[in-house]
Design a protein around this motif. Sequence first.
Motif, PDB file in Angstrom:
ATOM      1  N   SER A  74     -18.696  -1.257  44.191  1.00  0.00           N
ATOM      2  CA  SER A  74     -19.114  -1.899  42.947  1.00  0.00           C
ATOM      3  C   SER A  74     -18.205  -1.612  41.756  1.00  0.00           C
ATOM      4  CB  SER A  74     -20.549  -1.506  42.598  1.00  0.00           C
ATOM      5  OG  SER A  74     -20.656  -0.127  42.390  1.00  0.00           O
ATOM      6  N   PRO A  75     -17.500  -0.474  41.677  1.00  0.00           N
ATOM      7  CA  PRO A  75     -16.634  -0.250  40.510  1.00  0.00           C
ATOM      8  C   PRO A  75     -15.512  -1.275  40.354  1.00  0.00           C
ATOM      9  CG  PRO A  75     -17.018   1.810  41.677  1.00  0.00           C
ATOM     10  CD  PRO A  75     -17.537   0.702  42.547  1.00  0.00           C
ATOM     11  N   LEU A  76     -15.342  -2.173  41.331  1.00  0.00           N
ATOM     12  CA  LEU A  76     -14.276  -3.164  41.227  1.00  0.00           C
ATOM     13  C   LEU A  76     -14.417  -4.011  39.968  1.00  0.00           C
ATOM     14  CD1 LEU A  76     -14.011  -4.503  44.880  1.00  0.00           C
ATOM     15  CD2 LEU A  76     -12.547  -2.872  43.738  1.00  0.00           C
ATOM     16  N   ALA A  77     -15.652  -4.207  39.519  1.00  0.00           N
ATOM     17  CA  ALA A  77     -15.872  -5.045  38.341  1.00  0.00           C
ATOM     18  C   ALA A  77     -15.273  -4.429  37.087  1.00  0.00           C
ATOM     19  CB  ALA A  77     -17.369  -5.275  38.151  1.00  0.00           C
ATOM     20  N   ASP A  85     -13.433  11.790  39.631  1.00  0.00           N
ATOM     21  CA  ASP A  85     -13.114  13.191  39.343  1.00  0.00           C
ATOM     22  C   ASP A  85     -11.639  13.371  38.996  1.00  0.00           C
ATOM     23  OD1 ASP A  85     -15.737  14.003  39.764  1.00  0.00           O
ATOM     24  OD2 ASP A  85     -15.415  14.254  41.915  1.00  0.00           O
ATOM     25  N   GLY A  86     -11.117  12.449  38.196  1.00  0.00           N
ATOM     26  CA  GLY A  86      -9.731  12.553  37.765  1.00  0.00           C
ATOM     27  C   GLY A  86      -8.720  11.975  38.724  1.00  0.00           C
ATOM     28  N   HIS A  87      -9.159  11.525  39.902  1.00  0.00           N
ATOM     29  CA  HIS A  87      -8.244  10.928  40.878  1.00  0.00           C
ATOM     30  C   HIS A  87      -8.344   9.408  40.751  1.00  0.00           C
ATOM     31  CE1 HIS A  87      -5.905  10.551  44.592  1.00  0.00           C
ATOM     32  NE2 HIS A  87      -6.739   9.582  44.913  1.00  0.00           N
ATOM     33  N   GLU A  88      -7.228   8.751  40.478  1.00  0.00           N
ATOM     34  CA  GLU A  88      -7.227   7.313  40.285  1.00  0.00           C
ATOM     35  C   GLU A  88      -6.873   6.572  41.577  1.00  0.00           C
ATOM     36  OE1 GLU A  88      -4.617   6.377  37.044  1.00  0.00           O
ATOM     37  OE2 GLU A  88      -6.190   6.792  35.551  1.00  0.00           O
ATOM     38  N   VAL A  89      -7.656   5.544  41.854  1.00  0.00           N
ATOM     39  CA  VAL A  89      -7.448   4.702  43.029  1.00  0.00           C
ATOM     40  C   VAL A  89      -7.221   3.277  42.549  1.00  0.00           C
ATOM     41  CG1 VAL A  89      -8.465   3.826  45.164  1.00  0.00           C
ATOM     42  CG2 VAL A  89      -8.940   6.173  44.441  1.00  0.00           C
ATOM     43  N   ARG A 159     -14.172  16.971  50.287  1.00  0.00           N
ATOM     44  CA  ARG A 159     -13.633  16.269  49.124  1.00  0.00           C
ATOM     45  C   ARG A 159     -13.375  14.790  49.433  1.00  0.00           C
ATOM     46  NH1 ARG A 159      -9.595  19.415  48.183  1.00  0.00           N
ATOM     47  NH2 ARG A 159      -7.784  18.166  48.804  1.00  0.00           N
ATOM     48  N   ILE A 160     -12.806  14.533  50.600  1.00  0.00           N
ATOM     49  CA  ILE A 160     -12.524  13.143  50.982  1.00  0.00           C
ATOM     50  C   ILE A 160     -13.819  12.376  51.204  1.00  0.00           C
ATOM     51  CG2 ILE A 160     -11.513  11.682  52.777  1.00  0.00           C
ATOM     52  CD1 ILE A 160      -9.374  13.873  53.148  1.00  0.00           C
ATOM     53  N   GLU A 161     -14.780  13.006  51.863  1.00  0.00           N
ATOM     54  CA  GLU A 161     -16.055  12.334  52.124  1.00  0.00           C
ATOM     55  C   GLU A 161     -16.802  12.021  50.830  1.00  0.00           C
ATOM     56  OE1 GLU A 161     -16.771  14.283  56.563  1.00  0.00           O
ATOM     57  OE2 GLU A 161     -17.639  15.225  54.786  1.00  0.00           O
ATOM     58  N   ALA A 162     -16.739  12.916  49.862  1.00  0.00           N
ATOM     59  CA  ALA A 162     -17.384  12.658  48.568  1.00  0.00           C
ATOM     60  C   ALA A 162     -16.702  11.498  47.846  1.00  0.00           C
ATOM     61  CB  ALA A 162     -17.350  13.920  47.709  1.00  0.00           C
ATOM     62  N   ARG A 163     -15.388  11.411  47.968  1.00  0.00           N
ATOM     63  CA  ARG A 163     -14.649  10.317  47.328  1.00  0.00           C
ATOM     64  C   ARG A 163     -15.010   8.983  47.971  1.00  0.00           C
ATOM     65  NH1 ARG A 163      -8.568  11.586  47.379  1.00  0.00           N
ATOM     66  NH2 ARG A 163      -9.387  13.349  46.189  1.00  0.00           N
ATOM     67  N   ILE A 164     -15.104   8.975  49.305  1.00  0.00           N
ATOM     68  CA  ILE A 164     -15.497   7.753  50.005  1.00  0.00           C
ATOM     69  C   ILE A 164     -16.889   7.314  49.577  1.00  0.00           C
ATOM     70  CG2 ILE A 164     -16.044   6.760  52.261  1.00  0.00           C
ATOM     71  CD1 ILE A 164     -13.924   8.660  53.457  1.00  0.00           C
ATOM     72  N   ALA A 165     -17.832   8.269  49.552  1.00  0.00           N
ATOM     73  CA  ALA A 165     -19.213   7.945  49.187  1.00  0.00           C
ATOM     74  C   ALA A 165     -19.292   7.344  47.793  1.00  0.00           C
ATOM     75  CB  ALA A 165     -20.080   9.192  49.286  1.00  0.00           C
ATOM     76  N   ALA A 166     -18.527   7.916  46.855  1.00  0.00           N
ATOM     77  CA  ALA A 166     -18.534   7.405  45.483  1.00  0.00           C
ATOM     78  C   ALA A 166     -17.875   6.036  45.398  1.00  0.00           C
ATOM     79  CB  ALA A 166     -17.826   8.389  44.556  1.00  0.00           C
ATOM     80  N   LEU A 167     -16.829   5.838  46.184  1.00  0.00           N
ATOM     81  CA  LEU A 167     -16.067   4.596  46.115  1.00  0.00           C
ATOM     82  C   LEU A 167     -16.857   3.409  46.647  1.00  0.00           C
ATOM     83  CD1 LEU A 167     -13.220   3.391  45.459  1.00  0.00           C
ATOM     84  CD2 LEU A 167     -12.713   3.694  47.883  1.00  0.00           C
ATOM     85  N   TRP A 170     -22.147   4.680  49.199  1.00  0.00           N
ATOM     86  CA  TRP A 170     -22.858   4.909  50.457  1.00  0.00           C
ATOM     87  C   TRP A 170     -23.023   6.409  50.642  1.00  0.00           C
ATOM     88  CZ3 TRP A 170     -25.515   1.204  52.215  1.00  0.00           C
ATOM     89  CH2 TRP A 170     -26.037   1.207  53.512  1.00  0.00           C
ATOM     90  N   PRO A 171     -24.222   6.883  51.026  1.00  0.00           N
ATOM     91  CA  PRO A 171     -24.464   8.332  51.101  1.00  0.00           C
ATOM     92  C   PRO A 171     -23.536   9.050  52.080  1.00  0.00           C
ATOM     93  CG  PRO A 171     -26.531   7.097  51.224  1.00  0.00           C
ATOM     94  CD  PRO A 171     -25.426   6.097  51.370  1.00  0.00           C
ATOM     95  N   VAL A 172     -23.102  10.233  51.708  1.00  0.00           N
ATOM     96  CA  VAL A 172     -22.270  11.037  52.598  1.00  0.00           C
ATOM     97  C   VAL A 172     -22.951  11.234  53.942  1.00  0.00           C
ATOM     98  CG1 VAL A 172     -21.311  13.352  52.973  1.00  0.00           C
ATOM     99  CG2 VAL A 172     -21.047  12.243  50.747  1.00  0.00           C
ATOM    100  N   GLU A 173     -24.266  11.480  53.916  1.00  0.00           N
ATOM    101  CA  GLU A 173     -24.988  11.770  55.156  1.00  0.00           C
ATOM    102  C   GLU A 173     -25.103  10.557  56.074  1.00  0.00           C
ATOM    103  OE1 GLU A 173     -28.145  11.321  51.850  1.00  0.00           O
ATOM    104  OE2 GLU A 173     -26.130  12.198  52.089  1.00  0.00           O
ATOM    105  N   ASN A 174     -24.781   9.373  55.582  1.00  0.00           N
ATOM    106  CA  ASN A 174     -24.793   8.176  56.421  1.00  0.00           C
ATOM    107  C   ASN A 174     -23.425   7.906  57.058  1.00  0.00           C
ATOM    108  OD1 ASN A 174     -27.323   7.976  55.214  1.00  0.00           O
ATOM    109  ND2 ASN A 174     -27.228   5.761  54.991  1.00  0.00           N
TER     110      ASN A 174
END
Length: 285
Positions: A74-77, A85-89, A159-167, A170-174
Motif C-alpha cells: 500500500s505505501p506505493l501511493a 526504519d531509515g532504509h529506502e526502497v 530484520r529482513i522479515e520485518a521489512r517484508i512484513a512492513a512493505l 502481511w504479518p511476519v507470522e504468516n
Amino acid sequence: MNTTTQHTASPRQAITAELRTWIVAQARAGCRPEDVLAAMKASGWNEDVALQALEDVLSTHLREVQAKPMPEPSPLAAGNIVSFDGHEVQVLLSLRRPRVVLFGGFLTDAECDALVELARQRLARSETVVNATGGSEVNDARTSEGMFFSRGENELCRRIEARIAALVNWPVENGEGLQVLRYRPGAEYKAHHDYFDPTQPGSSTILARGGQRVGTLVMYLNTPERGGATGFPDAGLDVAPIKGNAVFFAYERPDPSMLTLHSGSPVIAGEKWVATKWMREGIFN
C-alpha cells in the motif's frame, strides 16, 4: 473442464448446493463463463435457469474473492521511494495483472553478502513439492541448490522479515522461513506456480500449516554475469536479477488465471543467488 452428467438438472431444475459448488470449482479452474454455460446446457439445463445460476453463484464468489485480505504494498501511493526504519526502497515497476511489483534496493549489499555466507554451508540439492503426498523430492525441473532458515532464526533474518512484513502489509507470522538458492551455470527452475494445487491429495497436509500461499517475494543476492532472469510467460515479463532488488507477486486464488506462472531462466555465466519468502493465508507453523 469437468462436464460429467452428475449435475444434470432435475425436472424442476433446482439450483442445488452441489451445483453451486461445481460452478465455483469451474471458476477457480479458470473456465470461461460461456464454457460453463455450454456444459450445463449439454447436461440438460434450461438456458435461463443456467444463466441465473451462473450470475448468482459467480457474483457471490467474486465478492468473496475481492473481500479476501491479501499482501499488498500500500505505501506505493505515497511515491516512488518507500522508507522503512531509515532504509529506502525504490518502486521500479508496478503491474496490476498479474500483481507484480519490482523493488530496487530492497536489501543492502552487506545484507546480501551476509545472507549468502550464512546459507553457503547448508546448501543441498533443491526439491519440489510432491502433490500426491505433500512431501518433497528432487526434480529435473529445478536444478538449483538451496536451504531454509527457520523464521526469525537470526538477527539478519528477523530484520529482513520485518521489512517484508512492513512493505507488503502481511504479518511476519504468516510467512514461511527464508529460502536461499544458488543457481550455477546451466541451472534453472522451469515454469511453475507457487501455490499448492488444492485438487491434489497431498495438498491437505501442506495447507494445514498455515493455509494456501498467497504471495511471493524473490530477493536477488547477487548479479550473475549472464542469464537468470525471473520470467512471467503469461504476462510477457522478464525481471533481471540485480543485486539488492526484489520482485513481489501475489495470487488471490490458486488458479492459472492469476497469471503468476513464472520461471528462473538458466544461468548462462556466473552464479545466481536468491532468497525467497512465501506468504501464507494464516499463521505458518
